[in-house]
Design a protein around this motif. Structure first.
Motif, PDB file in Angstrom:
ATOM      1  N   GLN A   1     -16.644 -27.827  -1.176  1.00 39.02           N
ATOM      2  CA  GLN A   1     -16.837 -27.396   0.388  1.00 39.02           C
ATOM      3  C   GLN A   1     -16.503 -28.682   1.134  1.00 39.02           C
ATOM      4  OE1 GLN A   1     -20.176 -25.266   1.213  1.00 39.02           O
ATOM      5  NE2 GLN A   1     -19.301 -23.401   0.484  1.00 39.02           N
ATOM      6  N   ALA A   2     -16.984 -29.941   0.590  1.00 41.43           N
ATOM      7  CA  ALA A   2     -17.021 -31.050   1.605  1.00 41.43           C
ATOM      8  C   ALA A   2     -15.459 -31.803   1.673  1.00 41.43           C
ATOM      9  CB  ALA A   2     -17.996 -32.191   1.505  1.00 41.43           C
ATOM     10  N   GLN A   3     -14.418 -31.898   0.924  1.00 43.82           N
ATOM     11  CA  GLN A   3     -13.688 -31.912   0.192  1.00 43.82           C
ATOM     12  C   GLN A   3     -12.274 -30.983   0.971  1.00 43.82           C
ATOM     13  OE1 GLN A   3     -12.806 -34.502  -1.538  1.00 43.82           O
ATOM     14  NE2 GLN A   3     -10.734 -34.481  -1.153  1.00 43.82           N
ATOM     15  N   LYS A   4     -12.886 -29.919   1.295  1.00 44.27           N
ATOM     16  CA  LYS A   4     -11.848 -28.764   1.920  1.00 44.27           C
ATOM     17  C   LYS A   4     -12.201 -29.395   3.229  1.00 44.27           C
ATOM     18  CE  LYS A   4     -12.047 -25.325  -1.152  1.00 44.27           C
ATOM     19  NZ  LYS A   4     -12.007 -23.747  -1.301  1.00 44.27           N
ATOM     20  N   SER A   5     -12.976 -29.736   3.746  1.00 43.28           N
ATOM     21  CA  SER A   5     -13.381 -29.559   4.871  1.00 43.28           C
ATOM     22  C   SER A   5     -12.423 -31.010   5.385  1.00 43.28           C
ATOM     23  CB  SER A   5     -14.741 -29.906   5.076  1.00 43.28           C
ATOM     24  OG  SER A   5     -15.285 -30.808   6.747  1.00 43.28           O
ATOM     25  N   VAL A   6     -12.709 -32.116   4.770  1.00 44.99           N
ATOM     26  CA  VAL A   6     -11.807 -33.156   5.028  1.00 44.99           C
ATOM     27  C   VAL A   6     -10.934 -33.468   5.156  1.00 44.99           C
ATOM     28  CG1 VAL A   6     -11.442 -35.723   4.544  1.00 44.99           C
ATOM     29  CG2 VAL A   6     -13.609 -35.021   3.929  1.00 44.99           C
ATOM     30  N   GLU A   7      -9.302 -32.234   4.204  1.00 42.67           N
ATOM     31  CA  GLU A   7      -8.612 -32.060   3.723  1.00 42.67           C
ATOM     32  C   GLU A   7      -7.870 -31.740   5.629  1.00 42.67           C
ATOM     33  OE1 GLU A   7      -8.238 -30.404   0.094  1.00 42.67           O
ATOM     34  OE2 GLU A   7      -8.093 -31.909  -0.574  1.00 42.67           O
ATOM     35  N   LYS A   8      -9.100 -30.329   5.793  1.00 41.82           N
ATOM     36  CA  LYS A   8      -8.610 -28.993   7.155  1.00 41.82           C
ATOM     37  C   LYS A   8      -8.430 -30.681   8.180  1.00 41.82           C
ATOM     38  CE  LYS A   8     -10.570 -25.811   9.499  1.00 41.82           C
ATOM     39  NZ  LYS A   8     -11.734 -24.840   9.700  1.00 41.82           N
ATOM     40  N   ILE A   9      -9.849 -31.082   8.244  1.00 38.79           N
ATOM     41  CA  ILE A   9      -9.441 -32.123   9.824  1.00 38.79           C
ATOM     42  C   ILE A   9      -8.217 -33.333   9.429  1.00 38.79           C
ATOM     43  CG2 ILE A   9     -10.665 -33.877  10.343  1.00 38.79           C
ATOM     44  CD1 ILE A   9     -13.699 -32.214   9.980  1.00 38.79           C
ATOM     45  N   LYS A  10      -7.876 -33.703   8.574  1.00 45.22           N
ATOM     46  CA  LYS A  10      -6.726 -34.790   8.183  1.00 45.22           C
ATOM     47  C   LYS A  10      -5.576 -34.030   8.314  1.00 45.22           C
ATOM     48  CE  LYS A  10      -4.500 -37.201   4.718  1.00 45.22           C
ATOM     49  NZ  LYS A  10      -3.760 -37.703   5.766  1.00 45.22           N
ATOM     50  N   GLY A  11      -5.603 -32.832   8.157  1.00 39.36           N
ATOM     51  CA  GLY A  11      -4.322 -31.989   8.858  1.00 39.36           C
ATOM     52  C   GLY A  11      -4.097 -31.526  10.637  1.00 39.36           C
ATOM     53  N   GLN A  12      -5.673 -31.660  10.846  1.00 41.67           N
ATOM     54  CA  GLN A  12      -5.499 -30.835  12.152  1.00 41.67           C
ATOM     55  C   GLN A  12      -5.742 -32.504  13.307  1.00 41.67           C
ATOM     56  OE1 GLN A  12      -9.643 -29.762  13.102  1.00 41.67           O
ATOM     57  NE2 GLN A  12      -8.763 -27.646  12.287  1.00 41.67           N
ATOM     58  N   LEU A  13      -5.321 -33.356  12.709  1.00 44.49           N
ATOM     59  CA  LEU A  13      -5.240 -34.764  13.102  1.00 44.49           C
ATOM     60  C   LEU A  13      -4.645 -35.189  12.419  1.00 44.49           C
ATOM     61  CD1 LEU A  13      -6.990 -37.590  14.129  1.00 44.49           C
ATOM     62  CD2 LEU A  13      -7.180 -38.345  12.132  1.00 44.49           C
ATOM     63  N   ASP A  14      -3.518 -35.168  11.917  1.00 41.57           N
ATOM     64  CA  ASP A  14      -2.509 -34.930  11.958  1.00 41.57           C
ATOM     65  C   ASP A  14      -1.377 -34.882  12.698  1.00 41.57           C
ATOM     66  OD1 ASP A  14      -2.320 -36.959   9.400  1.00 41.57           O
ATOM     67  OD2 ASP A  14      -1.697 -35.785   8.226  1.00 41.57           O
ATOM     68  N   LYS A  15      -1.378 -33.252  12.523  1.00 41.67           N
ATOM     69  CA  LYS A  15      -1.061 -32.769  13.924  1.00 41.67           C
ATOM     70  C   LYS A  15      -1.537 -33.394  15.334  1.00 41.67           C
ATOM     71  CE  LYS A  15      -0.524 -28.059  11.061  1.00 41.67           C
ATOM     72  NZ  LYS A  15      -0.929 -26.768  11.698  1.00 41.67           N
TER      73      LYS A  15
ATOM     74  N   ARG B   1     -10.913 -38.039  15.140  1.00 39.00           N
ATOM     75  CA  ARG B   1     -11.296 -38.562  14.040  1.00 39.00           C
ATOM     76  C   ARG B   1     -12.999 -38.990  13.976  1.00 39.00           C
ATOM     77  NH1 ARG B   1      -6.571 -42.784  16.687  1.00 39.00           N
ATOM     78  NH2 ARG B   1      -4.877 -42.434  15.282  1.00 39.00           N
ATOM     79  N   GLU B   2     -13.505 -38.628  14.610  1.00 38.86           N
ATOM     80  CA  GLU B   2     -15.039 -38.135  14.315  1.00 38.86           C
ATOM     81  C   GLU B   2     -15.907 -38.077  13.976  1.00 38.86           C
ATOM     82  OE1 GLU B   2     -18.298 -39.590  14.895  1.00 38.86           O
ATOM     83  OE2 GLU B   2     -17.124 -40.669  15.830  1.00 38.86           O
ATOM     84  N   GLN B   3     -14.194 -36.336  13.588  1.00 39.79           N
ATOM     85  CA  GLN B   3     -14.860 -35.281  12.540  1.00 39.79           C
ATOM     86  C   GLN B   3     -15.107 -35.538  11.740  1.00 39.79           C
ATOM     87  OE1 GLN B   3     -13.308 -31.658  14.163  1.00 39.79           O
ATOM     88  NE2 GLN B   3     -14.239 -31.796  15.828  1.00 39.79           N
ATOM     89  N   MET B   4     -13.538 -36.251  11.156  1.00 36.46           N
ATOM     90  CA  MET B   4     -13.126 -36.735  10.271  1.00 36.46           C
ATOM     91  C   MET B   4     -14.185 -37.658   9.617  1.00 36.46           C
ATOM     92  SD  MET B   4     -10.562 -37.244   7.336  1.00 36.46           S
ATOM     93  CE  MET B   4      -8.870 -36.758   8.022  1.00 36.46           C
ATOM     94  N   LYS B   5     -14.625 -39.091  10.113  1.00 38.53           N
ATOM     95  CA  LYS B   5     -15.442 -39.783   9.653  1.00 38.53           C
ATOM     96  C   LYS B   5     -16.687 -39.123   9.395  1.00 38.53           C
ATOM     97  CE  LYS B   5     -18.300 -43.959  11.937  1.00 38.53           C
ATOM     98  NZ  LYS B   5     -18.761 -44.196  13.023  1.00 38.53           N
ATOM     99  N   ASN B   6     -17.508 -38.246  10.183  1.00 37.44           N
ATOM    100  CA  ASN B   6     -18.651 -37.627   9.776  1.00 37.44           C
ATOM    101  C   ASN B   6     -18.005 -36.480   8.198  1.00 37.44           C
ATOM    102  OD1 ASN B   6     -20.055 -38.631  11.853  1.00 37.44           O
ATOM    103  ND2 ASN B   6     -19.658 -36.889  13.370  1.00 37.44           N
ATOM    104  N   ALA B   7     -17.098 -36.259   8.103  1.00 33.49           N
ATOM    105  CA  ALA B   7     -16.385 -35.474   7.096  1.00 33.49           C
ATOM    106  C   ALA B   7     -16.259 -36.489   6.301  1.00 33.49           C
ATOM    107  CB  ALA B   7     -15.607 -34.096   7.682  1.00 33.49           C
ATOM    108  N   LYS B   8     -16.005 -37.049   5.453  1.00 37.85           N
ATOM    109  CA  LYS B   8     -15.880 -38.213   4.630  1.00 37.85           C
ATOM    110  C   LYS B   8     -17.644 -38.905   4.654  1.00 37.85           C
ATOM    111  CE  LYS B   8     -11.269 -40.518   5.654  1.00 37.85           C
ATOM    112  NZ  LYS B   8     -10.395 -41.057   5.669  1.00 37.85           N
ATOM    113  N   GLN B   9     -17.703 -38.597   5.319  1.00 37.50           N
ATOM    114  CA  GLN B   9     -19.562 -39.636   4.946  1.00 37.50           C
ATOM    115  C   GLN B   9     -20.184 -38.246   4.279  1.00 37.50           C
ATOM    116  OE1 GLN B   9     -20.909 -42.326   5.583  1.00 37.50           O
ATOM    117  NE2 GLN B   9     -22.952 -41.424   5.027  1.00 37.50           N
ATOM    118  N   ALA B  10     -20.221 -36.756   4.785  1.00 36.18           N
ATOM    119  CA  ALA B  10     -20.715 -36.162   4.078  1.00 36.18           C
ATOM    120  C   ALA B  10     -20.293 -35.770   2.924  1.00 36.18           C
ATOM    121  CB  ALA B  10     -20.724 -33.972   4.941  1.00 36.18           C
TER     122      ALA B  10
END
Length: 198
Positions: A61-75, A124-133
């Motif tokens: 789930q954490a991996q999916k969250s990181v991938e989802k946020i990465k897609g949103q960040l790229d957009k 970016r802040e969400q991505m940082k938190n998701a990567k930490q999780a």
């Protein structure tokens, strides 16, 4: 007045109930009694399996969250680049032709770019938190796997150490060879012959 059909139905229901009752009592009697320690060990083993599955699920789930946020960040970053280009184009247009409409257009482009910048910053802040999780979930999963492996090795070593040792068979005594018995007699005969010839 009870009809024939009603009587047979009642008999069938009574037979089924009696059969179920005997099956459950037979099953209860047939079940071997397990000690409380064995039950607890089984419960712990079951819980360990469930815990391992939960760790894996959490990491996934954490991996999916990181991938989802990465897609949103790229957009969002791509959108920010487009808005920056629009703002620059509007600024050039306003520099060439200073009118109220061009100034307003530049102002709107700046505001849109500022909002997009905030969105990128939040992502970016969400991505940082998701990567930490994700790191924490992955570390927890690795720790659990290492503990399980160490426990299995211990169990294996313990089983080997406490296994009943096989007794070695006593080696059978060999019978002396027949030639060995003849050799001393032959040597004695040979020495007597050599002594006689001298």
């Amino acid at each position: 007045m009870v009809t024939k059909k009603a009587r047979t139905t009642k008999k069938r229901v009574a037979k089924k109930t009696a059969a179920r009752a005997t099956r459950t009592t037979a099953a209860k009697k047939a079940a071997p009694s397990i000690s409380a320690v064995a039950q607890l060990e089984q419960s712990i083993a079951k819980s360990q399996v469930q815990l391992t599955k939960l760790y894996e699920k959490d990491a996934a789930q954490a991996q999916k969250s990181v991938e989802k946020i990465k897609g949103q960040l790229d957009k969002a970053v791509a959108r920010q680049a487009v808005l920056r280009d629009k703002k620059n184009a509007a600024a050039e247009k306003a520099a060439a032709n200073r009118t109220a409409a061009t100034k307003k257009q530049v102002e709107r482009a700046r505001e849109a770019l500022r909002i997009a910048g905030q969105k990128v910053s939040e992502l970016r802040e969400q991505m940082k938190n998701a990567k930490q999780a994700l790191k924490e979930a992955s570390d927890t999963q690795k720790k659990s796997a290492a503990q399980q492996k160490a426990l299995e090795k211990f169990e294996s070593d313990w089983t080997k150490a406490n296994a009943p040792k096989k007794k070695r068979k006593a080696s059978a005594k060999r019978r002396p060879r027949k030639t060995a018995a003849r050799k001393p007699a032959a040597m004695a005969a040979a020495t007597t012959e050599t002594a006689a010839s001298e």
